[in-house]
Design an enzyme around this catalytic site. Structure first.
Site, PDB file in Angstrom:
ATOM      1  N   PRO A 189      98.492  81.454 103.917  1.00  0.00           N
ATOM      2  CG  PRO A 189      98.932  82.837 102.275  1.00  0.00           C
ATOM      3  CD  PRO A 189      99.068  82.782 103.432  1.00  0.00           C
ATOM      4  NE  ARG A 200     108.310  74.453  96.453  1.00  0.00           N
ATOM      5  CZ  ARG A 200     107.469  74.466  96.423  1.00  0.00           C
ATOM      6  NH1 ARG A 200     106.079  73.976  96.770  1.00  0.00           N
ATOM      7  NH2 ARG A 200     106.560  76.423  96.493  1.00  0.00           N
ATOM      8  NE  ARG A 242     107.547  73.900 104.625  1.00  0.00           N
ATOM      9  CZ  ARG A 242     107.702  75.073 104.970  1.00  0.00           C
ATOM     10  NH1 ARG A 242     108.155  76.471 105.617  1.00  0.00           N
ATOM     11  NH2 ARG A 242     108.736  75.105 103.258  1.00  0.00           N
ATOM     12  CG  HIS A 259     106.238  81.207  98.609  1.00  0.00           C
ATOM     13  ND1 HIS A 259     105.547  81.812  98.177  1.00  0.00           N
ATOM     14  CD2 HIS A 259     105.687  79.729  98.910  1.00  0.00           C
ATOM     15  CE1 HIS A 259     104.609  81.205  97.194  1.00  0.00           C
ATOM     16  NE2 HIS A 259     104.629  79.943  98.053  1.00  0.00           N
ATOM     17  CE  LYS A 308     102.375  84.471 102.174  1.00  0.00           C
ATOM     18  NZ  LYS A 308     103.490  83.438 101.137  1.00  0.00           N
ATOM     19  CB  THR A 331     101.393  84.820  96.573  1.00  0.00           C
ATOM     20  OG1 THR A 331     100.165  84.449  97.017  1.00  0.00           O
ATOM     21  CG2 THR A 331     102.641  83.957  96.417  1.00  0.00           C
ATOM     22  NE  ARG A 338     108.193  75.931 111.979  1.00  0.00           N
ATOM     23  CZ  ARG A 338     107.906  76.643 110.764  1.00  0.00           C
ATOM     24  NH1 ARG A 338     106.849  78.027 110.943  1.00  0.00           N
ATOM     25  NH2 ARG A 338     107.580  76.030 109.527  1.00  0.00           N
ATOM     26  CG  ASP A 362     105.474  83.872 105.723  1.00  0.00           C
ATOM     27  OD1 ASP A 362     106.769  84.488 105.149  1.00  0.00           O
ATOM     28  OD2 ASP A 362     104.472  84.144 105.398  1.00  0.00           O
ATOM     29  CB  SER A 363     110.363  82.504 106.080  1.00  0.00           C
ATOM     30  OG  SER A 363     109.417  82.875 104.805  1.00  0.00           O
TER      31      SER A 363
HETATM   32  C1  LIG Z   1     101.596  72.934 101.337  1.00  0.00           C
HETATM   33  C2  LIG Z   1     101.869  74.981 101.199  1.00  0.00           C
HETATM   34  C3  LIG Z   1     101.586  75.537 100.951  1.00  0.00           C
HETATM   35  C4  LIG Z   1     101.971  76.778 100.462  1.00  0.00           C
HETATM   36  N1  LIG Z   1     100.659  77.156  99.375  1.00  0.00           N
HETATM   37  C5  LIG Z   1     100.778  78.249  99.659  1.00  0.00           C
HETATM   38  C6  LIG Z   1     100.120  79.375  98.206  1.00  0.00           C
HETATM   39  O1  LIG Z   1      99.304  79.326  98.067  1.00  0.00           O
HETATM   40  N2  LIG Z   1     100.046  80.629  97.936  1.00  0.00           N
HETATM   41  C7  LIG Z   1     101.463  81.770  98.888  1.00  0.00           C
HETATM   42  O2  LIG Z   1     100.849  83.004  98.621  1.00  0.00           O
HETATM   43  N3  LIG Z   1     101.692  80.690  99.870  1.00  0.00           N
HETATM   44  C8  LIG Z   1     102.306  79.153  99.985  1.00  0.00           C
HETATM   45  N4  LIG Z   1     102.831  79.112 100.654  1.00  0.00           N
HETATM   46  C9  LIG Z   1     103.899  79.764 102.152  1.00  0.00           C
HETATM   47  C10 LIG Z   1     102.973  80.129 102.919  1.00  0.00           C
HETATM   48  O3  LIG Z   1     101.903  81.208 102.861  1.00  0.00           O
HETATM   49  C11 LIG Z   1     103.858  80.994 104.305  1.00  0.00           C
HETATM   50  O4  LIG Z   1     104.471  81.813 102.996  1.00  0.00           O
HETATM   51  C12 LIG Z   1     105.321  79.623 104.688  1.00  0.00           C
HETATM   52  O5  LIG Z   1     104.476  78.910 104.731  1.00  0.00           O
HETATM   53  C13 LIG Z   1     105.982  80.613 105.753  1.00  0.00           C
HETATM   54  O6  LIG Z   1     106.670  79.569 106.181  1.00  0.00           O
HETATM   55  P1  LIG Z   1     106.911  78.362 107.335  1.00  0.00           P
HETATM   56  O7  LIG Z   1     106.163  77.663 106.925  1.00  0.00           O
HETATM   57  O8  LIG Z   1     107.881  78.034 106.936  1.00  0.00           O
HETATM   58  O9  LIG Z   1     106.034  78.489 108.490  1.00  0.00           O
HETATM   59  C14 LIG Z   1     102.478  77.698 100.853  1.00  0.00           C
HETATM   60  C15 LIG Z   1     103.364  77.112 102.072  1.00  0.00           C
HETATM   61  C16 LIG Z   1     103.135  75.456 102.308  1.00  0.00           C
HETATM   62  C17 LIG Z   1     104.051  74.854 103.638  1.00  0.00           C
END
Ligand SMILES: Cc1cc2nc3c(=O)[nH]c(=O)nc-3n(C[C@H](O)[C@H](O)[C@H](O)COP(=O)(O)O)c2cc1C
Length: 397
Positions: A88, A174, A341, A287, A263, A165, A321, A317-318
């Site tokens: 998400p 940030r 991302r 996150h 999450k 979440t 790639r 996650d996190s």
């Molecule tokens: C631009 C952006 C917005 C995000 N918004 C949310 C969100 O609204 N709710 C949520 O649970 N996680 C959010 N996340 C976290 C992602 O769900 C996820 O945990 C995280 O991007 C995983 O890491 P990765 O980008 O390195 O794959 C967001 C991540 C990004 C990059």
């Protein structure tokens, strides 16, 4: 209107998920690229997520006849084509034109899960039609009538899993957003205008098309009673609920009848609490390094959290790639992985075809590397323990 990719680089030249980021950096205004790429505070966790995955090495098994290999997985009673999904991500449709629909369509076509964020610009009802049975990740006001309304709304729209979440008690620091002029609510400043004007392909293909075809973006999924535009001060009042606690998570569990997943778990003790309130799953996640800086990396704590998860489905996650990253996650106890991302960069660059390409690339890497590991499917990877980590998983805590 037919979408023409804005790049001279043909899709076949994009060879892995990291390539999308390089192209997105040139395409997106600095403020938006920074919003997607950035982490919290000094970005320690953001960097560490990648390093922690790289540090783990695998020991393959050979001569095991992998000719019938499959990467399918079963999650919450449904069979999916691959052990990864689209995470998400809030405000995606500002980064790429109609990005939530683009990612949802690509995920549906590839038979992988897509999770819509409560912070999305696209409504629950619209995505429910694009991908019936897809998943939702909620931020939630801590009061029961609101929880009841929201879970009903998500169920009525045909979603089949509800993610809470949980790692957003407050918004994080940030600094990159402050430096680049990204704010929510959006504040049009001379600097932001210059940033946007100097990225004409984004300006035309995302900003102009969005305003012309979909109107002023609004946050539609947090509060059923409000749909504030991204320029409205009301946005401040619908994000971040510091009073939210396990009691409210339990309320969601009571009102939501399908799969319920929490999450943002990193501690084995929280995994136990999630199990106690009847969650069906957890996402071991920091996150993507966007909340608590210096948080442990999920791949480091995954095995220990998994041991405390009973029969809950564990996702992770996190920083994932590569196909090999996904395989490491599965070997340490995850049933599947979330990736954020790279799919959003792909959607921003070229909509659904680019997201499909990204999914295809990762599927090919997983197929190749599962075979090279000597595993016929994702279950053998875990059950036969044909993957070993170096250092050993117990040292990865
Ligand atoms: C631009 C952006 C917005 C995000 N918004 C949310 C969100 O609204 N709710 C949520 O649970 N996680 C959010 N996340 C976290 C992602 O769900 C996820 O945990 C995280 O991007 C995983 O890491 P990765 O980008 O390195 O794959 C967001 C991540 C990004 C990059």
């Amino acid at each position: 209107m037919r979408f023409v990719p804005p790049f001279s680089k043909p899709l076949e030249k994009i060879l892995n998920l990291n390539d999308f980021e390089v192209l997105a950096r040139a395409h997106l205004p600095k403020a938006l690229y920074g919003y997607v790429k950035g982490g919290a505070d000094g970005g320690v966790t953001l960097r560490h997520n990648l390093e922690a995955l790289e540090r783990i090495k695998m020991i393959p098994r050979v001569l095991r006849d992998v000719s019938t290999g499959s990467q399918e997985v079963t999650l919450f009673g449904k069979r999916y084509a691959s052990p990864f999904m689209i995470a998400p991500m809030g405000a995606s449709a500002i980064v790429g034109y109609d990005a939530d629909n683009a990612m949802a369509r690509a995920a549906k076509a590839a038979r992988i899960p897509f999770i819509l964020s409560a912070n999305a610009i696209t409504s629950i009802e619209e995505i429910g039609k694009t991908y019936p049975g897809c998943w939702f990740a909620g931020y939630q006001k801590p009061d029961e009538p609101n929880i009841e309304r929201m879970t009903k709304r998500v169920a009525d729209a045909g979603f089949s899993a509800y993610f809470l979440t949980a790692d957003v008690a407050v918004g994080s620091n940030r600094e990159n957003n402050a430096r680049n002029g990204y704010t929510m609510p959006f504040r049009p400043t001379a600097r932001l205008a210059l940033d946007m004007l100097s990225h004409p392909s984004w300006l035309y293909r995302t900003a102009w098309r969005t305003l012309r075809q979909r109107g002023i973006p609004a946050i539609r999924n947090i509060d059923p009673a409000a749909s504030p535009s991204i320029f409205s001060r009301e946005i401040n009042s619908v994000t971040g609920y510091p009073g939210f606690n396990w009691k409210h998570a339990e309320m969601i569990r009571r009102h939501w009848k399908s799969a319920f997943i929490i999450k943002g778990i990193l501690s084995p003790e929280d995994a136990r609490l999630a199990r106690e309130i009847g969650a069906d799953g957890i996402v071991v996640s920091n996150h993507g390094g966007r909340q608590l800086d210096c948080a442990v990396s999920p791949i480091e704590t995954l095995k220990r959290v998994h041991e405390h998860s009973g029969d809950m489905t564990v996702l992770v996650d996190s920083g994932f790639r590569r196909g090999t990253d996904v395989i490491k996650g599965l070997a340490l106890g995850a049933a599947s992985t979330l990736i954020g991302r790279p799919f959003l960069y792909a959607a921003a660059l070229g909509g659904e075809p680019y997201v499909r390409h990204a999914i295809g690339l990762l599927q090919r890497e997983i197929h190749t590397n599962l075979s090279l590991m000597g595993a016929v499917n994702c279950d053998t990877l875990r059950e036969e323990a044909c993957v070993h980590c170096w250092p050993s998983p117990t040292q990865c805590i």
